[in-house]
Design an enzyme around this catalytic site. Structure first.
Site: not given
Ligand code: URA
Length: 251
Positions: A108
């Site tokens: 993310d």
């Molecule tokens: N889980 C999440 O919530 N975000 C990420 O970037 C990776 C794993």
């Protein structure tokens, strides 16, 4: 045997024309000797090519680890934010422009940490295949502290047990609900922990903690399989992974 200009173009130093210019400037050496002739034939198994004093590792595949910073998107295009490709040095960026270098999975925008880039499609397929269950470990900070007493009511223990049993994660907008595979949670203190999961659903870690009534306030991926993020890489730094590290990933 392969021509020097073709090899350097393949390694991301630019087009054949760009590479010829670079070779003419005398910054390229073959086995320590300056070479200004683009059509020199190279034995890729034996010869060492260096550009500007840096040895070029000739391989069919490029494997990079990046410590992804926050506010950078893991996609190839974004109208608003910087992408992980924008952080690459020119040589690797050219490989991205020529359609060779791609990301192995995503993080993310607000997640930091280990992300891999490669030009090896088979490797990527194996790494992200849901059937392989490659582990991913995250350092997590949480909004709400948990009690660490390991008594029956200890919230810390409750999370550990729920995660290791396989948690039901509810629907999130258009994202369907799912049953998470058993995951390992190791507490560091009352509101931070390491979580290892074996799949990579959208916003998985955040949704798992939301499912137990908490909220992730900071997330960083620290390992993929047996490969750990190099602690000396600052956010935004990139380096090639070594053949030993590649071996760790393929284990
Ligand atoms: N889980 C999440 O919530 N975000 C990420 O970037 C990776 C794993």
């Amino acid at each position: 045997m392969e021509r020097l200009d073709k090899i350097l173009a393949h390694e991301g130093f630019g087009t054949r024309k760009d590479v010829k210019k670079i070779i003419r400037t005398g910054v390229v050496t073959i086995n320590g000797e300056i070479c200004q002739s683009a059509n020199t034939h190279i034995d890729e198994k034996k010869d060492t090519i260096s550009v500007d004093g840096k040895d070029i590792q000739l391989h069919s595949g490029i494997y990079l680890m990046m410590n992804k910073p926050q506010n950078v998107v893991s996609s190839s295009k974004d109208g608003l934010h910087e992408t992980v490709f924008d952080l690459l040095e020119e040589r690797y960026y050219n490989l991205f422009l020529s359609g060779k270098l791609h990301l192995v999975g995503r993080l993310d925008i607000d997640t930091e940490g280990l992300i891999l880039l490669t030009d090896d499609g088979v490797f990527t397929h194996n790494m992200i295949s849901p059937k392989k269950h490659i582990s991913k470990t995250y350092y997590v900070e949480l909004r709400d502290s948990v009690t660490k007493e390991d008594g029956e009511d200890g919230l810390a223990l409750e999370y550990v047990n729920k995660f290791s049993a396989g948690l039901s994660v509810p629907q999130d907008g258009i994202e369907e609900s799912f049953e998470a595979l058993p995951a390992q949670l190791n507490w560091i203190n009352n509101n931070s922990c390491y979580l290892t999961i074996y799949e990579g659903k959208y916003h998985q870690v955040k949704r798992m903690f939301a499912a137990v009534g908490n909220k992730v306030t900071f997330l960083k991926r620290t390992a993929i399989g047996h490969l750990e993020l190099d602690k000396s890489l600052l956010p935004g730094d990139v380096r090639e992974i070594t053949s030993d590290e590649l071996f760790l990933l393929e284990k």
